[in-house]
Design an enzyme around this catalytic site. Structure first.
Site, PDB file in Angstrom:
ATOM      1  N   SER A 122      -9.963  -0.880   6.590  1.00  9.78           N
ATOM      2  CA  SER A 122      -9.275  -0.553   5.336  1.00  9.78           C
ATOM      3  C   SER A 122      -8.605  -1.728   4.635  1.00  9.78           C
ATOM      4  O   SER A 122      -8.209  -1.601   3.482  1.00  9.78           O
ATOM      5  CB  SER A 122      -8.231   0.543   5.585  1.00  9.78           C
ATOM      6  OG  SER A 122      -8.871   1.766   5.840  1.00  9.78           O
ATOM      7  N   LYS A 137       0.832  -1.204   0.000  1.00 11.59           N
ATOM      8  CA  LYS A 137       0.000   0.000   0.000  1.00 11.59           C
ATOM      9  C   LYS A 137       0.868   1.256   0.000  1.00 11.59           C
ATOM     10  O   LYS A 137       1.933   1.295   0.625  1.00 11.59           O
ATOM     11  CB  LYS A 137      -0.903  -0.042   1.232  1.00 11.59           C
ATOM     12  CG  LYS A 137      -1.997   1.012   1.293  1.00 11.59           C
ATOM     13  CD  LYS A 137      -2.864   0.743   2.510  1.00 11.59           C
ATOM     14  CE  LYS A 137      -3.951   1.786   2.671  1.00 11.59           C
ATOM     15  NZ  LYS A 137      -4.795   1.488   3.861  1.00 11.59           N
ATOM     16  N   SER A 172      -9.330   1.972   2.823  1.00 10.49           N
ATOM     17  CA  SER A 172      -8.439   2.805   2.022  1.00 10.49           C
ATOM     18  C   SER A 172      -7.409   2.012   1.223  1.00 10.49           C
ATOM     19  O   SER A 172      -6.673   2.578   0.424  1.00 10.49           O
ATOM     20  CB  SER A 172      -7.698   3.771   2.952  1.00 10.49           C
ATOM     21  OG  SER A 172      -6.946   3.069   3.939  1.00 10.49           O
TER      22      SER A 172
END
Length: 519
Positions: free
Chosen positions: A182, A84, A158
Site C-alpha cells: 500500500s 494517510k 491503499s
C-alpha cells in the site's frame, strides 16, 4: 528572504527544512503555496480526504516566529507534510473510508507525534482505499482518487491519495501504511519513492473501530514515507524510526561498493511489464559499471509463500471486514472481496476448477483456493509456515551472500480506474516483503517507452497475460520503478542502494518529474 518567485512544489522536504532554518524561506509562505497546490489538484484527483489548512497556517506562522527567536529547531521544522487518512491526527476522524467511523481522534498517532516533535506542519490527511484493502483508492466517504499523471487512471492503493499528493507537488513528504504493497504500489504508479520499513520500525498506535486486521496480518504491517527523493525518505526515517541505536540508519564509512545485490527478474508466475524489465536490466548494468556486484537470485518457493500469505490475510472469512463496515456503504471492490471470502468450500472448489480451465490458473491456485475462514489449527499451521518461510528466505540470502534484492515493484503500470479487476494476480513481487517482514523501497526511475506499451504478448489461453497486455497498450509515458528489498532492520542498506540508483538515473530525460494532472 529572496524576492524571487519560488516554485515550492518542486522543492523537497530537506531543502525546505534547511532554507527555513537559515531564514531563506518562510514556513508560512511554503505552506500557503502547497495548500494552494493541493486545492488546485483536488477537483481532479480527490487526493485530500481531510484538509487541515487553517491549523497548518497557524502552525507555520508559529514556526517562523520560532526561527526569528533563535529557538532550537527540529529536522522538519516548518515543513508541510501530509499523512494517510487512517493515521490518527488529533481532532480529525480516521474513517478508513467507512461512513460511521466519524469520531475525531483525541490524540495524535505515535508517528504523527514524532513528526510534530521534529517541527513538521500537518497540512492534510489523504484519501485511501476503503478498509485499506486493494490496489486502487476508492471509498464512499471521500470518493475515488485519480492519478495526476493521467486522470483516467488509479494512483494505486491503499495510500493512493498520498502518492498523488506527493507526485503533483502538493506535499514534499507523506506518511502511508503498507500491509501488502500500500506504500510501494502508489509510489510506483505515481512516479515517486516509497519505503516500507521492517514491521515495528516506525511506531504506530492501535487503530480505532477496526476489526479486520488480525494479529498475524498486523505483524506484516508497516508505516512508512513517500517522497520525491531518497534524501527525503531518509530524512523521514531519521525522524520516525525506532531502534536506531541497535540498527542505525547512518553507518559511517559504509559504501555502496560493499553491497552485493541479487537481481530478481521474475517470480516465475507472472512476468512484469516490459518497461520494468528493461529498467531492471539498466539498473543492474549501471550498478555493475559503478563497481557493485550484481548476481542472479531465485525466489525460494514463491507460490507456497503467496498461498500462505492469502490464507493468513483471509483467515476469518471476511467476518472482521463485515464487523468493521457495519451498515456503511461499500466500495465495489470491497463488495467483491467479501463475496469471494464467503464462498462455502464446495463452491470455492468449483470456482477454482472453472478459473483454471478458463486460463486463470494463478488466480485459482494461489488465491481463490486459499481464501476463506480457517479453523484455529489451520491458522496456527499457516503462522508456522510463515516463520519457516522467513527462515528459509534469509538462509537463501545467506547462501548466495546477498545483502539486498533488486526486483519489480509491481507487475504492471498504473491501470485505468477499475483496471485492477482485470489483473487476476499481481505477482509475488509486492506482497512477499510484507509476508517475510523485510524492508522494501520503491524507486521510480523511468517512464514507459511507446514500443514497450505494445511489447507484452497476449496469449489467449492465459487470461491474466491477455488482460495485462490490454491494460498496457496505452501505458506509454507512465512512470516505472524498481524495488529494493533488504534484510530485517537493514533499512540503511536499502536506502544506500536507493540513493546510489537515484544518483545514476536522475539526470536522464525519462526520469519522472512532477505530474501535471493531465486528462
Amino acid at each position: 528572504m529572496s524576492m524571487i518567485q519560488i516554485d515550492y512544489s518542486k522543492m523537497g522536504a530537506s531543502e525546505m527544512a534547511a532554507g527555513i532554518a537559515a531564514g531563506r524561506y518562510s514556513s508560512l509562505e511554503i505552506t500557503s503555496a502547497l495548500i494552494e497546490r493541493l486545492k488546485q489538484m483536488q477537483s481532479s484527483t480527490r487526493a485530500v480526504a481531510i484538509p487541515l489548512y487553517e491549523k497548518a497556517l497557524k502552525q507555520a506562522a508559529a514556526a517562523d516566529e520560532a526561527v526569528r527567536r533563535g529557538e532550537k529547531l527540529g529536522p522538519l521544522h516548518g515543513v508541510p507534510v501530509t499523512v494517510k487518512e487512517n493515521i490518527d491526527v488529533e481532532g480529525s476522524p480516521s474513517t478508513w473510508g467507512i461512513s460511521h467511523l466519524t469520531e475525531p481522534a483525541v490524540r495524535d498517532d505515535a508517528s504523527v507525534n514524532l513528526l510534530r516533535q521534529a517541527g513538521a506542519v500537518i497540512v492534510a490527511k489523504t484519501n485511501v482505499m476503503q478498509l485499506l484493502t486493494g490496489f486502487e483508492s476508492d471509498n464512499p466517504v471521500y470518493g475515488k482518487v485519480s492519478n495526476p499523471w493521467d486522470l483516467t487512471r488509479t494512483p494505486g492503493g491503499s495510500s493512493g491519495g498520498e502518492g498523488a499528493a506527493v507526485a503533483f507537488g502538493g506535499s514534499p513528504l507523506g506518511i502511508g501504511s503498507d500491509i501488502g504493497g500500500s506504500i510501494r504500489v502508489p509510489a510506483h504508479f505515481c512516479g515517486v519513492h516509497g519505503l516500507k520499513p521492517t514491521p515495528g520500525r516506525i511506531p504506530a498506535s492501535l487503530p480505532r473501530g477496526v476489526y479486520h486486521v488480525r494479529p498475524e496480518a498486523g505483524a506484516m504491517f508497516s508505516l512508512g514515507p513517500l517522497a520525491r527523493s531518497t534524501e527525503d525518505v531518509h530524512l523521514a526515517m531519521r525522524v520516525l524510526a525506532s531502534r536506531q541505536k541497535e540498527y542505525p540508519l547512518e553507518r559511517p564509512g559504509q559504501s555502496e561498493l560493499e553491497l552485493r545485490v541479487g537481481i530478481v527478474l521474475s517470480d516465475g508466475i507472472v512476468e512484469a511489464h516490459p518497461a520494468i524489465l528493461r529498467l531492471l536490466r539498466e539498473a543492474s548494468s549501471a550498478l555493475e559499471a559503478r563497481g557493485i556486484q550484481v548476481v542472479p537470485f531465485t525466489l525460494p518457493e514463491p507460490e507456497h509463500m503467496i498461498q500462505t500469505f492469502y490464507g493468513l490475510m483471509t483467515a476469518d472469512g471476511g467476518q472482521g471486514m463485515k464487523l468493521t463496515l457495519g451498515d456503511s456503504p461499500t466500495a465495489p471492490h470491497i463488495a467483491g472481496v467479501l463475496a469471494s471470502q464467503g464462498f462455502p468450500p464446495a463452491k470455492r472448489w468449483l470456482i477454482t476448477k472453472l478459473l483454471g480451465f478458463s486460463g486463470q490458473k494463478a488466480l485459482a491456485k494461489l488465491i481463490v483456493s486459499q481464501i476463506g475462514a480457517k479453523t484455529e489449527p489451520q491458522y496456527q499451521k499457516l503462522t508456522m509456515q510463515r516463520e519457516a518461510h522467513r527462515e528459509q528466505f534469509i538462509r537463501t540470502m545467506d547462501s548466495t551472500n546477498v545483502d539486498v534484492l533488486l526486483c519489480p515493484s509491481f507487475v504492471t503500470t498504473a491501470p485505468p480506474h477499475g483496471g485492477t479487476k482485470m489483473i487476476s494476480f499481481e505477482g509475488a513481487y509486492v506482497s512477499l516483503p510484507n509476508y517475510l517482514s523485510l524492508p522494501a523501497g520503491t524507486l521510480s526511475l523511468s517512464t514507459v517507452r511507446p514500443e514497450e506499451a505494445l511489447a507484452r504478448k497476449a496469449n489467449p489461453k492465459d487470461k491474466a497475460a491477455a488482460a495485462l497486455a490490454d491494460l498496457e497498450r496505452s501505458s506509454a509515458g507512465l512512470p516505472v520503478s524498481v524495488q529494493i528489498v533488504g534484510r530485517p532492520f537493514r533499512e540503511d542498506q536499502v536506502l544506500l542502494l536507493m540513493q546510489t540508483l537515484e544518483n545514476l538515473f536522475k539526470t536522464r530525460e525519462d526520469y519522472p518529474v512532477l505530474a501535471k494532472c493531465r486528462p
